[in-house]
Motif scaffolding. Structure first.
Motif, PDB file in Angstrom:
ATOM      1  N   ILE A 135       1.019  -1.192   0.153  1.00 41.76           N
ATOM      2  CA  ILE A 135      -0.178  -0.406  -0.061  1.00 41.76           C
ATOM      3  C   ILE A 135       0.706   1.224   0.158  1.00 41.76           C
ATOM      4  O   ILE A 135       0.220   2.308   0.382  1.00 41.76           O
ATOM      5  CB  ILE A 135      -1.032  -0.051   1.499  1.00 41.76           C
ATOM      6  CG1 ILE A 135      -0.478  -0.245   2.722  1.00 41.76           C
ATOM      7  CG2 ILE A 135      -1.771  -0.845   1.157  1.00 41.76           C
ATOM      8  CD1 ILE A 135      -1.008   0.380   3.469  1.00 41.76           C
ATOM      9  N   GLY A 136       2.020   1.142  -0.166  1.00 35.63           N
ATOM     10  CA  GLY A 136       2.911   2.250  -0.033  1.00 35.63           C
ATOM     11  C   GLY A 136       3.223   3.184   1.140  1.00 35.63           C
ATOM     12  O   GLY A 136       4.330   3.850   1.433  1.00 35.63           O
ATOM     13  N   LYS A 137       2.928   2.450   2.135  1.00 35.25           N
ATOM     14  CA  LYS A 137       3.259   2.882   3.820  1.00 35.25           C
ATOM     15  C   LYS A 137       4.565   3.235   3.534  1.00 35.25           C
ATOM     16  O   LYS A 137       5.693   3.512   4.642  1.00 35.25           O
ATOM     17  CB  LYS A 137       2.775   2.163   4.768  1.00 35.25           C
ATOM     18  CG  LYS A 137       3.038   2.575   6.047  1.00 35.25           C
ATOM     19  CD  LYS A 137       1.926   1.823   6.666  1.00 35.25           C
ATOM     20  CE  LYS A 137       1.400   2.984   7.904  1.00 35.25           C
ATOM     21  NZ  LYS A 137       0.468   2.487   9.110  1.00 35.25           N
ATOM     22  N   LEU A 138       5.598   1.362   3.940  1.00 41.24           N
ATOM     23  CA  LEU A 138       6.846   1.081   3.255  1.00 41.24           C
ATOM     24  C   LEU A 138       7.381   0.799   1.766  1.00 41.24           C
ATOM     25  O   LEU A 138       6.835   0.742   1.492  1.00 41.24           O
ATOM     26  CB  LEU A 138       7.525   0.228   4.067  1.00 41.24           C
ATOM     27  CG  LEU A 138       6.806   0.846   6.021  1.00 41.24           C
ATOM     28  CD1 LEU A 138       7.061  -1.156   6.549  1.00 41.24           C
ATOM     29  CD2 LEU A 138       7.640   1.131   6.277  1.00 41.24           C
ATOM     30  N   LYS A 139       8.828   1.222   1.795  1.00 40.28           N
ATOM     31  CA  LYS A 139       9.102   0.722   0.781  1.00 40.28           C
ATOM     32  C   LYS A 139      10.284   0.072   0.697  1.00 40.28           C
ATOM     33  O   LYS A 139      10.819  -1.119   1.622  1.00 40.28           O
ATOM     34  CB  LYS A 139      10.614   2.010   0.872  1.00 40.28           C
ATOM     35  CG  LYS A 139      10.533   3.587   0.007  1.00 40.28           C
ATOM     36  CD  LYS A 139       8.909   3.052  -1.361  1.00 40.28           C
ATOM     37  CE  LYS A 139       8.989   4.626  -1.317  1.00 40.28           C
ATOM     38  NZ  LYS A 139       7.623   4.857  -2.012  1.00 40.28           N
ATOM     39  N   ILE A 140      10.280  -0.986  -0.044  1.00 36.38           N
ATOM     40  CA  ILE A 140      10.343  -2.445   0.295  1.00 36.38           C
ATOM     41  C   ILE A 140      11.779  -2.250   0.753  1.00 36.38           C
ATOM     42  O   ILE A 140      12.160  -3.687   1.346  1.00 36.38           O
ATOM     43  CB  ILE A 140      10.856  -3.357  -1.014  1.00 36.38           C
ATOM     44  CG1 ILE A 140      10.685  -5.429  -0.864  1.00 36.38           C
ATOM     45  CG2 ILE A 140      11.394  -2.541  -2.121  1.00 36.38           C
ATOM     46  CD1 ILE A 140      10.163  -5.854  -2.253  1.00 36.38           C
ATOM     47  N   HIS A 141      12.738  -1.401   0.074  1.00 40.10           N
ATOM     48  CA  HIS A 141      14.278  -2.091   0.777  1.00 40.10           C
ATOM     49  C   HIS A 141      14.596  -1.445   1.944  1.00 40.10           C
ATOM     50  O   HIS A 141      15.109  -1.354   2.936  1.00 40.10           O
ATOM     51  CB  HIS A 141      15.443  -0.707  -0.272  1.00 40.10           C
ATOM     52  CG  HIS A 141      14.714   0.772   0.219  1.00 40.10           C
ATOM     53  ND1 HIS A 141      13.629   1.374  -0.303  1.00 40.10           N
ATOM     54  CD2 HIS A 141      15.553   1.635   0.860  1.00 40.10           C
ATOM     55  CE1 HIS A 141      13.939   2.728  -0.241  1.00 40.10           C
ATOM     56  NE2 HIS A 141      14.597   2.304   0.908  1.00 40.10           N
ATOM     57  N   GLU A 142      13.097  -1.004   3.135  1.00 40.44           N
ATOM     58  CA  GLU A 142      12.957  -0.392   4.109  1.00 40.44           C
ATOM     59  C   GLU A 142      13.509  -1.758   4.995  1.00 40.44           C
ATOM     60  O   GLU A 142      13.433  -2.031   6.343  1.00 40.44           O
ATOM     61  CB  GLU A 142      12.281   0.412   4.473  1.00 40.44           C
ATOM     62  CG  GLU A 142      12.457   1.639   4.078  1.00 40.44           C
ATOM     63  CD  GLU A 142      11.375   2.818   4.235  1.00 40.44           C
ATOM     64  OE1 GLU A 142      10.310   1.958   4.003  1.00 40.44           O
ATOM     65  OE2 GLU A 142      11.863   3.705   3.990  1.00 40.44           O
ATOM     66  N   LYS A 143      12.517  -2.446   4.098  1.00 39.09           N
ATOM     67  CA  LYS A 143      11.848  -3.334   5.356  1.00 39.09           C
ATOM     68  C   LYS A 143      12.740  -4.937   4.557  1.00 39.09           C
ATOM     69  O   LYS A 143      12.413  -6.442   5.151  1.00 39.09           O
ATOM     70  CB  LYS A 143      10.122  -3.494   5.058  1.00 39.09           C
ATOM     71  CG  LYS A 143       9.407  -3.203   6.168  1.00 39.09           C
ATOM     72  CD  LYS A 143      10.482  -2.662   7.038  1.00 39.09           C
ATOM     73  CE  LYS A 143       9.998  -2.807   8.733  1.00 39.09           C
ATOM     74  NZ  LYS A 143      10.733  -2.916   9.809  1.00 39.09           N
ATOM     75  N   GLU A 144      13.522  -5.443   3.578  1.00 39.70           N
ATOM     76  CA  GLU A 144      14.235  -6.316   3.017  1.00 39.70           C
ATOM     77  C   GLU A 144      14.797  -7.316   3.863  1.00 39.70           C
ATOM     78  O   GLU A 144      14.371  -8.640   3.876  1.00 39.70           O
ATOM     79  CB  GLU A 144      14.668  -5.855   1.460  1.00 39.70           C
ATOM     80  CG  GLU A 144      15.264  -7.301   0.485  1.00 39.70           C
ATOM     81  CD  GLU A 144      15.804  -6.896  -0.387  1.00 39.70           C
ATOM     82  OE1 GLU A 144      15.987  -7.578  -1.464  1.00 39.70           O
ATOM     83  OE2 GLU A 144      15.932  -5.508  -0.618  1.00 39.70           O
ATOM     84  N   LYS A 145      15.440  -6.518   4.879  1.00 45.15           N
ATOM     85  CA  LYS A 145      16.272  -7.917   5.841  1.00 45.15           C
ATOM     86  C   LYS A 145      15.773  -8.647   7.027  1.00 45.15           C
ATOM     87  O   LYS A 145      15.366  -9.027   7.194  1.00 45.15           O
ATOM     88  CB  LYS A 145      17.526  -6.756   6.404  1.00 45.15           C
ATOM     89  CG  LYS A 145      18.501  -6.282   5.501  1.00 45.15           C
ATOM     90  CD  LYS A 145      19.485  -5.835   5.935  1.00 45.15           C
ATOM     91  CE  LYS A 145      20.648  -5.380   5.095  1.00 45.15           C
ATOM     92  NZ  LYS A 145      22.084  -4.478   5.814  1.00 45.15           N
ATOM     93  N   GLU A 146      14.834  -7.693   7.050  1.00 42.68           N
ATOM     94  CA  GLU A 146      13.567  -8.226   7.945  1.00 42.68           C
ATOM     95  C   GLU A 146      13.085  -8.960   8.091  1.00 42.68           C
ATOM     96  O   GLU A 146      12.520 -10.401   7.959  1.00 42.68           O
ATOM     97  CB  GLU A 146      13.060  -6.606   9.057  1.00 42.68           C
ATOM     98  CG  GLU A 146      12.340  -7.378  10.079  1.00 42.68           C
ATOM     99  CD  GLU A 146      11.134  -6.666  10.767  1.00 42.68           C
ATOM    100  OE1 GLU A 146      10.353  -6.704  10.784  1.00 42.68           O
ATOM    101  OE2 GLU A 146      11.705  -5.291  10.691  1.00 42.68           O
ATOM    102  N   TYR A 147      12.196  -8.969   6.577  1.00 42.50           N
ATOM    103  CA  TYR A 147      11.019  -9.710   5.872  1.00 42.50           C
ATOM    104  C   TYR A 147      12.380 -11.241   5.357  1.00 42.50           C
ATOM    105  O   TYR A 147      11.427 -12.584   5.809  1.00 42.50           O
ATOM    106  CB  TYR A 147      10.988  -9.039   4.613  1.00 42.50           C
ATOM    107  CG  TYR A 147      10.310 -10.188   3.256  1.00 42.50           C
ATOM    108  CD1 TYR A 147       8.549 -10.654   3.868  1.00 42.50           C
ATOM    109  CD2 TYR A 147      10.523 -11.060   2.742  1.00 42.50           C
ATOM    110  CE1 TYR A 147       8.198 -10.795   2.919  1.00 42.50           C
ATOM    111  CE2 TYR A 147       9.685 -12.152   1.955  1.00 42.50           C
ATOM    112  CZ  TYR A 147       8.236 -11.703   2.034  1.00 42.50           C
ATOM    113  OH  TYR A 147       7.588 -12.896   1.571  1.00 42.50           O
ATOM    114  N   THR A 148      13.235 -11.262   4.873  1.00 43.35           N
ATOM    115  CA  THR A 148      14.671 -12.100   4.412  1.00 43.35           C
ATOM    116  C   THR A 148      14.983 -13.002   5.828  1.00 43.35           C
ATOM    117  O   THR A 148      14.142 -14.053   5.595  1.00 43.35           O
ATOM    118  CB  THR A 148      16.252 -11.708   4.070  1.00 43.35           C
ATOM    119  OG1 THR A 148      15.090 -10.873   2.261  1.00 43.35           O
ATOM    120  CG2 THR A 148      16.220 -13.099   3.403  1.00 43.35           C
ATOM    121  N   LEU A 149      15.053 -12.423   7.270  1.00 43.98           N
ATOM    122  CA  LEU A 149      15.675 -13.209   7.966  1.00 43.98           C
ATOM    123  C   LEU A 149      13.936 -13.722   8.238  1.00 43.98           C
ATOM    124  O   LEU A 149      14.379 -15.092   9.584  1.00 43.98           O
ATOM    125  CB  LEU A 149      15.881 -12.162   8.972  1.00 43.98           C
ATOM    126  CG  LEU A 149      16.188 -12.856  10.431  1.00 43.98           C
ATOM    127  CD1 LEU A 149      17.642 -13.707  10.100  1.00 43.98           C
ATOM    128  CD2 LEU A 149      16.798 -11.646  10.924  1.00 43.98           C
TER     129      LEU A 149
END
Length: 80
Positions: free
Chosen positions: A25-39
């Motif tokens: 929904i555009g609230k966050l940019k993917i690069h902001e959470k990529e590491k957390e998501y991957t982990l």
């Protein structure tokens, strides 16, 4: 032990959901959470791989199938 594992997996899946929704929904940019998501994703896969439950033969399934089965099972348990 199984219940605690399922609850932990459900919590982690919900965290992944929140990240996916926020990015979509555009609230966050993917690069902001990529590491957390991957982990989180890797942690879920590791938990599932190490928890070979006796109620189904997980050795005959792919990791993605195990993930789907666990999330479905956890969702049903939470609704009751």
């Amino acid at each position: 032990m199984v219940v605690a594992l399922i609850e932990e997996l459900l919590t982690k899946v919900q965290q992944l959901q929140l990240i996916m929704i926020a990015v979509s929904i555009g609230k966050l940019k993917i690069h902001e959470k990529e590491k957390e998501y991957t982990l989180l994703y890797k942690n879920i896969a590791d938990l599932m791989e190490s928890s070979r439950c006796s109620y189904y033969p997980s050795s005959t399934r792919k990791a993605s199938d195990n993930f789907r089965l666990w999330t479905n099972y956890a969702s049903r348990r939470r609704l009751h």
